[in-house]
Motif scaffolding. Sequence first.
Motif, PDB file in Angstrom:
ATOM      1  N   VAL A 194     -25.893  30.166  10.546  1.00 49.72           N
ATOM      2  CA  VAL A 194     -26.539  31.013  11.549  1.00 49.72           C
ATOM      3  C   VAL A 194     -25.480  31.939  12.126  1.00 49.72           C
ATOM      4  N   THR A 195     -25.915  32.959  12.834  1.00 52.62           N
ATOM      5  CA  THR A 195     -24.971  33.798  13.565  1.00 52.62           C
ATOM      6  C   THR A 195     -25.280  33.675  15.044  1.00 52.62           C
ATOM      7  N   CYS A 196     -24.249  33.611  15.835  1.00 55.62           N
ATOM      8  CA  CYS A 196     -24.443  33.506  17.277  1.00 55.62           C
ATOM      9  C   CYS A 196     -25.131  34.758  17.818  1.00 55.62           C
ATOM     10  N   GLU A 197     -24.833  35.889  17.221  1.00 58.84           N
ATOM     11  CA  GLU A 197     -25.458  37.137  17.667  1.00 58.84           C
ATOM     12  C   GLU A 197     -26.980  37.043  17.560  1.00 58.84           C
ATOM     13  N   ASP A 198     -27.474  36.507  16.460  1.00 62.86           N
ATOM     14  CA  ASP A 198     -28.928  36.349  16.292  1.00 62.86           C
ATOM     15  C   ASP A 198     -29.500  35.310  17.247  1.00 62.86           C
ATOM     16  N   ILE A 199     -28.844  34.167  17.333  1.00 59.10           N
ATOM     17  CA  ILE A 199     -29.361  33.053  18.137  1.00 59.10           C
ATOM     18  C   ILE A 199     -29.365  33.399  19.625  1.00 59.10           C
ATOM     19  N   THR A 200     -28.310  34.056  20.090  1.00 58.53           N
ATOM     20  CA  THR A 200     -28.208  34.336  21.530  1.00 58.53           C
ATOM     21  C   THR A 200     -28.960  35.589  21.958  1.00 58.53           C
ATOM     22  N   SER A 201     -29.653  36.230  21.024  1.00 56.12           N
ATOM     23  CA  SER A 201     -30.419  37.432  21.383  1.00 56.12           C
ATOM     24  C   SER A 201     -31.699  37.084  22.147  1.00 56.12           C
ATOM     25  N   SER A 202     -32.106  35.811  22.133  1.00 57.85           N
ATOM     26  CA  SER A 202     -33.256  35.390  22.943  1.00 57.85           C
ATOM     27  C   SER A 202     -32.844  34.176  23.768  1.00 57.85           C
ATOM     28  N   GLY A 203     -33.549  33.946  24.846  1.00 61.45           N
ATOM     29  CA  GLY A 203     -33.173  32.882  25.761  1.00 61.45           C
ATOM     30  C   GLY A 203     -32.099  33.367  26.721  1.00 61.45           C
ATOM     31  N   VAL A 204     -31.587  32.467  27.549  1.00 60.69           N
ATOM     32  CA  VAL A 204     -30.535  32.804  28.506  1.00 60.69           C
ATOM     33  C   VAL A 204     -29.310  31.960  28.179  1.00 60.69           C
ATOM     34  N   TRP A 205     -28.214  32.620  27.896  1.00 63.58           N
ATOM     35  CA  TRP A 205     -26.986  31.961  27.466  1.00 63.58           C
ATOM     36  C   TRP A 205     -25.834  32.335  28.392  1.00 63.58           C
ATOM     37  N   GLN A 206     -24.937  31.408  28.613  1.00 57.89           N
ATOM     38  CA  GLN A 206     -23.690  31.661  29.334  1.00 57.89           C
ATOM     39  C   GLN A 206     -22.596  31.796  28.281  1.00 57.89           C
ATOM     40  N   THR A 207     -21.858  32.911  28.308  1.00 53.50           N
ATOM     41  CA  THR A 207     -20.803  33.147  27.329  1.00 53.50           C
ATOM     42  C   THR A 207     -19.440  32.904  27.967  1.00 53.50           C
ATOM     43  N   THR A 208     -18.549  32.262  27.210  1.00 52.42           N
ATOM     44  CA  THR A 208     -17.200  32.011  27.716  1.00 52.42           C
ATOM     45  C   THR A 208     -16.434  33.321  27.829  1.00 52.42           C
ATOM     46  N   GLU A 209     -15.364  33.314  28.615  1.00 50.36           N
ATOM     47  CA  GLU A 209     -14.563  34.519  28.832  1.00 50.36           C
ATOM     48  C   GLU A 209     -14.014  35.097  27.536  1.00 50.36           C
ATOM     49  N   ASP A 210     -13.601  34.226  26.621  1.00 51.57           N
ATOM     50  CA  ASP A 210     -13.039  34.718  25.364  1.00 51.57           C
ATOM     51  C   ASP A 210     -14.118  35.168  24.373  1.00 51.57           C
ATOM     52  N   GLY A 211     -15.382  34.931  24.710  1.00 50.73           N
ATOM     53  CA  GLY A 211     -16.483  35.354  23.850  1.00 50.73           C
ATOM     54  C   GLY A 211     -16.653  34.515  22.595  1.00 50.73           C
ATOM     55  N   LYS A 212     -15.950  33.394  22.521  1.00 58.24           N
ATOM     56  CA  LYS A 212     -16.001  32.557  21.314  1.00 58.24           C
ATOM     57  C   LYS A 212     -17.181  31.595  21.288  1.00 58.24           C
ATOM     58  N   SER A 213     -17.796  31.343  22.449  1.00 61.46           N
ATOM     59  CA  SER A 213     -18.944  30.445  22.449  1.00 61.46           C
ATOM     60  C   SER A 213     -19.907  30.810  23.572  1.00 61.46           C
ATOM     61  N   SER A 214     -21.160  30.450  23.351  1.00 60.98           N
ATOM     62  CA  SER A 214     -22.215  30.666  24.348  1.00 60.98           C
ATOM     63  C   SER A 214     -23.015  29.383  24.464  1.00 60.98           C
ATOM     64  N   THR A 215     -23.435  29.059  25.673  1.00 61.37           N
ATOM     65  CA  THR A 215     -24.157  27.813  25.921  1.00 61.37           C
ATOM     66  C   THR A 215     -25.441  28.094  26.680  1.00 61.37           C
ATOM     67  N   CYS A 216     -26.497  27.372  26.311  1.00 60.17           N
ATOM     68  CA  CYS A 216     -27.744  27.424  27.062  1.00 60.17           C
ATOM     69  C   CYS A 216     -28.132  25.998  27.431  1.00 60.17           C
ATOM     70  N   ILE A 217     -28.851  25.844  28.516  1.00 60.54           N
ATOM     71  CA  ILE A 217     -29.358  24.526  28.887  1.00 60.54           C
ATOM     72  C   ILE A 217     -30.801  24.427  28.434  1.00 60.54           C
ATOM     73  N   TYR A 218     -31.367  23.245  28.485  1.00 59.90           N
ATOM     74  CA  TYR A 218     -32.690  23.027  27.895  1.00 59.90           C
ATOM     75  C   TYR A 218     -33.749  23.990  28.419  1.00 59.90           C
ATOM     76  N   ALA A 219     -33.652  24.422  29.673  1.00 57.04           N
ATOM     77  CA  ALA A 219     -34.670  25.311  30.225  1.00 57.04           C
ATOM     78  C   ALA A 219     -34.516  26.745  29.730  1.00 57.04           C
ATOM     79  N   THR A 220     -33.341  27.088  29.187  1.00 55.76           N
ATOM     80  CA  THR A 220     -33.103  28.479  28.787  1.00 55.76           C
ATOM     81  C   THR A 220     -32.869  28.658  27.295  1.00 55.76           C
ATOM     82  N   CYS A 221     -32.766  27.576  26.538  1.00 51.32           N
ATOM     83  CA  CYS A 221     -32.515  27.688  25.095  1.00 51.32           C
ATOM     84  C   CYS A 221     -33.792  28.101  24.357  1.00 51.32           C
ATOM     85  N   PRO A 222     -33.683  29.069  23.468  1.00 52.25           N
ATOM     86  CA  PRO A 222     -34.854  29.457  22.681  1.00 52.25           C
ATOM     87  C   PRO A 222     -35.137  28.443  21.574  1.00 52.25           C
ATOM     88  N   PRO A 223     -36.385  28.340  21.145  1.00 50.71           N
ATOM     89  CA  PRO A 223     -36.710  27.405  20.050  1.00 50.71           C
ATOM     90  C   PRO A 223     -35.898  27.662  18.788  1.00 50.71           C
TER      91      PRO A 223
END
Length: 128
Positions: free
Chosen positions: A87-116
Amino acid sequence: MLSLLLIVTSLLILFSCLMENETKKKEETNKKNQIFLAIVSSSLTSDCIYCTNTQAFQGSCTCYSDISVGTCTGLLSGPAKSNSYKVTCEDITSSGVWQTTEDGKSSTCIYATCPPEAYRAAFTAIGM
């Protein structure tokens, strides 16, 4: 005397077989370790989606960008987690609400904001 000779011969054969099996096991283990080290130390990188499975579609997810494929595989730990690097993070994080780290290497969503799509990517063998 003959029975003693048969017993000794049988023991020698048994010992020889056991040593041969042990040698084969060590060779297989060494081969697996070499493959693992080659993957981890290689420059082969990819994105990786990784979700915890607290309940169906209710875990948190993290998408790691451009990390070693071996590292992504190493994230898998226990029956409550899964990952995929197809998968690509760019595709996955284009929907839902994600928090991205300062270095841009990872993004995290919690259960209420993660897309299916994140869960589907994490919990399917091909990551789709």
